[in-house]
Motif scaffolding. Structure first.
Motif, PDB file in Angstrom:
ATOM      1  N   GLU A  52      30.664  45.441  55.033  1.00  0.00           N
ATOM      2  CA  GLU A  52      29.302  45.420  55.039  1.00  0.00           C
ATOM      3  C   GLU A  52      28.644  44.642  54.100  1.00  0.00           C
ATOM      4  O   GLU A  52      27.577  43.864  54.211  1.00  0.00           O
ATOM      5  CB  GLU A  52      28.769  46.991  55.188  1.00  0.00           C
ATOM      6  CG  GLU A  52      29.036  47.718  56.785  1.00  0.00           C
ATOM      7  CD  GLU A  52      28.334  48.788  56.807  1.00  0.00           C
ATOM      8  OE1 GLU A  52      27.135  49.091  56.715  1.00  0.00           O
ATOM      9  OE2 GLU A  52      28.852  49.774  57.334  1.00  0.00           O
ATOM     10  N   THR A  53      29.075  44.779  52.693  1.00  0.00           N
ATOM     11  CA  THR A  53      28.603  43.821  51.673  1.00  0.00           C
ATOM     12  C   THR A  53      29.058  42.522  51.773  1.00  0.00           C
ATOM     13  O   THR A  53      28.205  41.861  51.648  1.00  0.00           O
ATOM     14  CB  THR A  53      29.137  44.485  50.266  1.00  0.00           C
ATOM     15  OG1 THR A  53      28.884  45.846  50.342  1.00  0.00           O
ATOM     16  CG2 THR A  53      28.890  43.699  48.966  1.00  0.00           C
ATOM     17  N   ALA A  54      30.265  42.253  52.304  1.00  0.00           N
ATOM     18  CA  ALA A  54      30.550  40.805  52.523  1.00  0.00           C
ATOM     19  C   ALA A  54      29.805  40.211  53.428  1.00  0.00           C
ATOM     20  O   ALA A  54      29.428  38.960  53.382  1.00  0.00           O
ATOM     21  CB  ALA A  54      32.154  40.930  52.902  1.00  0.00           C
ATOM     22  N   ILE A  55      29.451  41.065  54.475  1.00  0.00           N
ATOM     23  CA  ILE A  55      28.427  40.481  55.668  1.00  0.00           C
ATOM     24  C   ILE A  55      27.242  40.192  55.072  1.00  0.00           C
ATOM     25  O   ILE A  55      26.496  38.890  55.122  1.00  0.00           O
ATOM     26  CB  ILE A  55      28.400  41.230  56.757  1.00  0.00           C
ATOM     27  CG1 ILE A  55      29.919  41.262  57.459  1.00  0.00           C
ATOM     28  CG2 ILE A  55      27.519  41.022  57.807  1.00  0.00           C
ATOM     29  CD1 ILE A  55      30.299  42.487  58.595  1.00  0.00           C
ATOM     30  N   GLN A  56      26.752  41.127  54.398  1.00  0.00           N
ATOM     31  CA  GLN A  56      25.043  40.779  53.611  1.00  0.00           C
ATOM     32  C   GLN A  56      25.359  39.721  53.017  1.00  0.00           C
ATOM     33  O   GLN A  56      24.242  38.986  53.079  1.00  0.00           O
ATOM     34  CB  GLN A  56      24.850  42.162  52.914  1.00  0.00           C
ATOM     35  CG  GLN A  56      24.513  43.586  53.760  1.00  0.00           C
ATOM     36  CD  GLN A  56      23.825  43.340  55.083  1.00  0.00           C
ATOM     37  OE1 GLN A  56      22.883  42.346  55.369  1.00  0.00           O
ATOM     38  NE2 GLN A  56      23.880  44.314  56.091  1.00  0.00           N
ATOM     39  N   ASN A  57      26.522  39.648  52.178  1.00  0.00           N
ATOM     40  CA  ASN A  57      26.368  38.347  50.960  1.00  0.00           C
ATOM     41  C   ASN A  57      27.002  37.089  51.827  1.00  0.00           C
ATOM     42  O   ASN A  57      27.294  36.219  51.125  1.00  0.00           O
ATOM     43  CB  ASN A  57      27.135  38.913  50.117  1.00  0.00           C
ATOM     44  CG  ASN A  57      26.595  39.956  49.196  1.00  0.00           C
ATOM     45  OD1 ASN A  57      25.449  40.161  49.214  1.00  0.00           O
ATOM     46  ND2 ASN A  57      27.253  40.623  48.383  1.00  0.00           N
ATOM     47  N   ARG A  58      27.269  37.175  52.968  1.00  0.00           N
ATOM     48  CA  ARG A  58      27.978  35.868  53.717  1.00  0.00           C
ATOM     49  C   ARG A  58      29.248  35.410  52.809  1.00  0.00           C
ATOM     50  O   ARG A  58      29.389  34.345  52.781  1.00  0.00           O
ATOM     51  CB  ARG A  58      26.913  34.775  54.054  1.00  0.00           C
ATOM     52  CG  ARG A  58      25.933  35.239  55.091  1.00  0.00           C
ATOM     53  CD  ARG A  58      24.977  34.062  55.460  1.00  0.00           C
ATOM     54  NE  ARG A  58      23.989  33.789  54.508  1.00  0.00           N
ATOM     55  CZ  ARG A  58      22.869  34.365  54.355  1.00  0.00           C
ATOM     56  NH1 ARG A  58      22.503  35.068  55.295  1.00  0.00           N
ATOM     57  NH2 ARG A  58      22.126  34.077  53.603  1.00  0.00           N
ATOM     58  N   ASN A  59      29.943  36.414  52.393  1.00  0.00           N
ATOM     59  CA  ASN A  59      31.237  36.174  51.531  1.00  0.00           C
ATOM     60  C   ASN A  59      32.190  36.249  52.483  1.00  0.00           C
ATOM     61  O   ASN A  59      33.003  37.228  52.771  1.00  0.00           O
ATOM     62  CB  ASN A  59      31.146  37.145  50.681  1.00  0.00           C
ATOM     63  CG  ASN A  59      32.320  37.067  49.732  1.00  0.00           C
ATOM     64  OD1 ASN A  59      33.437  36.283  49.856  1.00  0.00           O
ATOM     65  ND2 ASN A  59      32.250  37.618  48.302  1.00  0.00           N
ATOM     66  N   PHE A  60      32.502  34.988  52.925  1.00  0.00           N
ATOM     67  CA  PHE A  60      33.812  34.657  53.839  1.00  0.00           C
ATOM     68  C   PHE A  60      35.170  35.253  53.332  1.00  0.00           C
ATOM     69  O   PHE A  60      35.877  35.667  53.856  1.00  0.00           O
ATOM     70  CB  PHE A  60      33.749  33.269  54.194  1.00  0.00           C
ATOM     71  CG  PHE A  60      34.527  33.226  55.681  1.00  0.00           C
ATOM     72  CD1 PHE A  60      34.333  33.551  56.728  1.00  0.00           C
ATOM     73  CD2 PHE A  60      36.181  32.807  55.382  1.00  0.00           C
ATOM     74  CE1 PHE A  60      35.331  33.724  58.050  1.00  0.00           C
ATOM     75  CE2 PHE A  60      36.886  32.685  56.503  1.00  0.00           C
ATOM     76  CZ  PHE A  60      36.607  33.160  57.630  1.00  0.00           C
ATOM     77  N   HIS A  61      35.334  34.884  52.148  1.00  0.00           N
ATOM     78  CA  HIS A  61      36.682  35.200  51.391  1.00  0.00           C
ATOM     79  C   HIS A  61      36.846  36.852  51.315  1.00  0.00           C
ATOM     80  O   HIS A  61      37.827  37.099  51.918  1.00  0.00           O
ATOM     81  CB  HIS A  61      36.603  34.891  49.944  1.00  0.00           C
ATOM     82  CG  HIS A  61      37.852  35.327  49.244  1.00  0.00           C
ATOM     83  ND1 HIS A  61      37.860  36.583  48.526  1.00  0.00           N
ATOM     84  CD2 HIS A  61      38.872  34.617  48.981  1.00  0.00           C
ATOM     85  CE1 HIS A  61      39.269  36.730  48.042  1.00  0.00           C
ATOM     86  NE2 HIS A  61      39.605  35.519  48.328  1.00  0.00           N
ATOM     87  N   ASP A  62      35.850  37.534  51.059  1.00  0.00           N
ATOM     88  CA  ASP A  62      35.989  39.152  51.351  1.00  0.00           C
ATOM     89  C   ASP A  62      36.046  39.614  52.638  1.00  0.00           C
ATOM     90  O   ASP A  62      37.010  40.358  53.069  1.00  0.00           O
ATOM     91  CB  ASP A  62      35.021  39.906  50.459  1.00  0.00           C
ATOM     92  CG  ASP A  62      34.961  39.617  49.108  1.00  0.00           C
ATOM     93  OD1 ASP A  62      35.917  38.934  48.401  1.00  0.00           O
ATOM     94  OD2 ASP A  62      34.434  40.135  48.355  1.00  0.00           O
TER      95      ASP A  62
END
Ligand code: ADP
Ligand code: DP6
Ligand code: CO
Length: 359
Positions: free
Chosen positions: A246-256
């Motif tokens: 959910e944090t990765a999605i909020q931050n648009r962090n594709f790697h995570d």
């Protein structure tokens, strides 16, 4: 909205998308209410290639039993407790409307006729039960002109098939396990709309369109009953991954996002292998897709793509639009339809599509 084609037949038609989980639902704590042992999170795919089309109609003049026709074949819904549960929940909501307003036609007393068609392989690990039950619930809710929100309807769709609760919404959708014994808090909710991460894409590789040997419902029961790894995943691994993705999605962090997605697919399939007797959903071609994704990421020098597999051999690969050429281009060239073992391929983009579009 429901429409009448003549004086006595009421009808509503809808389409629903598939969703592909990045944190998998696998295991029930209550088989009657269809309550999960762990929360899950999915991405709703656009309906451009994969969708269910369902028409629900009712009439006082229909023969007395409710009927469901799927892909041209009549289904025995009287022996499908889950379909009956969806219908009876929806009918009760309609009955409450009719009790409150005596001018409404008494549709709750009419037999229902549901006709559905999937434009992609059914029971092959491409989430047909998700799109199928989301469309069924949406179509009957529209026929009955129910005011309930998608979140409320997700409680009903969940009883048809767990993954279906997530197909009533677009974008990134979580299904929370809930805590109550009656399942009233086991619902789907949107974590982020598709517009939050417009670069996200998914490619769906159809390794086999064949019906799977072990349906999801049966497979997860075997896992719950026999796998020692299962409890560890459900209790310890998934809660951490849910928070992290959910944090990765909020931050648009594709790697995570990618690493968590791949690891959760692998852990889910490990619990299948750890079941007794072991369950094999992935095959050699699936494993070739896994290797290819890791090779692409290694050669590019950053994580540009992520695989995930549902209960079947077919791969879904997530990537960002800027990496289309390297990901979709390489996958198509190396694992395209001409490769031995592939039935063909669908190509999909993620879009903010909800199931509530009445035709
Ligand atoms: P999948 O991986 O395709 O979701 P499942 O084993 O979970 O496979 O579920 C397949 C079952 O879902 C089908 O056998 C059928 O009972 C049900 N199903 C699939 N599509 C529909 C539909 N359009 N309407 C109603 N039920 C459906
Ligand atoms: C691997 O929702 O098809 O796709 O609730 O018994 O109908 P039932 O199972 P279903 O299981 C889906 C399993 C999965 C993972 C997921 O979609 O989260
Ligand atoms: Co399913």
């Amino acid at each position: 909205m429901a429409s009448t084609s003549n004086q006595s037949v009421y009808r509503a038609t809808t389409t629903a998308p598939v969703n592909i989980a990045v944190i998998k639902y696998w295991g029930k704590r209550d088989t009657t209410l269809n309550l999960p042992t762990n929360s899950s999170l999915s991405v709703t795919l656009s309906q451009r290639s994969l969708r269910t089309l369902t028409t629900a109609s009712c009439s006082a003049e229909y023969p007395p039993a409710d009927t469901l026709n799927l892909n041209g074949s009549p289904q025995d819904i009287q022996s499908s407790k889950r379909t009956l549960a969806c219908i009876s929940n929806l009918r009760a909501l309609r009955k409450a409307l009719e009790d409150a307003d005596s001018s409404l036609p008494k549709l709750s007393t009419h037999p229902l006729r549901i006709v559905s068609e999937n434009n992609f392989p059914t029971a092959a690990g491409l989430a047909s039960s998700a799109a199928g039950f989301a469309a069924l619930v949406r179509a009957v809710a529209d026929l009955y002109e129910l005011p309930q929100s998608p979140k409320d309807l997700s409680r009903i769709a969940r009883q048809g098939s767990g993954s279906a609760c997530r197909s009533l919404m677009g974008g990134y959708v979580a299904w929370r396990t809930g805590e109550l014994a009656d399942g009233s808090d086991s619902l789907a909710e949107e974590v982020a709309p598709a517009s939050h991460w417009p670069e996200m894409r998914a490619i769906v590789l159809v390794v086999s369109a064949e019906k799977k040997d072990v349906p999801s419902t049966e497979g997860m029961q075997t896992t719950v009953g026999t796998s020692a790894l299962f409890a560890e995943r459900a209790q310890n691994v998934v809660p951490r991954r849910m928070a992290a993705i959910e944090t990765a999605i909020q931050n648009r962090n594709f790697h995570d996002f990618a690493e968590i997605t791949m690891r959760d697919s692998n852990t889910f399939h490990a619990t299948c292998l750890d079941s007794w007797p072991p369950i094999f959903y992935m095959n050699d071609v699936s494993r070739a897709a896994v290797r290819l994704v890791h090779d692409i990421n290694r050669v590019v020098g950053r994580t540009v793509c992520a695989y995930t597999f549902d209960a079947g051999p077919n791969a879904v690969i997530y990537y960002e639009d800027k990496d289309s050429e390297i990901v979709a281009g390489t996958v198509k060239a190396i694992l395209g339809p001409n490769t031995e073992g592939w039935d063909g391929a669908f190509y999909e983009r993620v879009a903010n599509v909800t199931a509530g579009v009445s035709l």
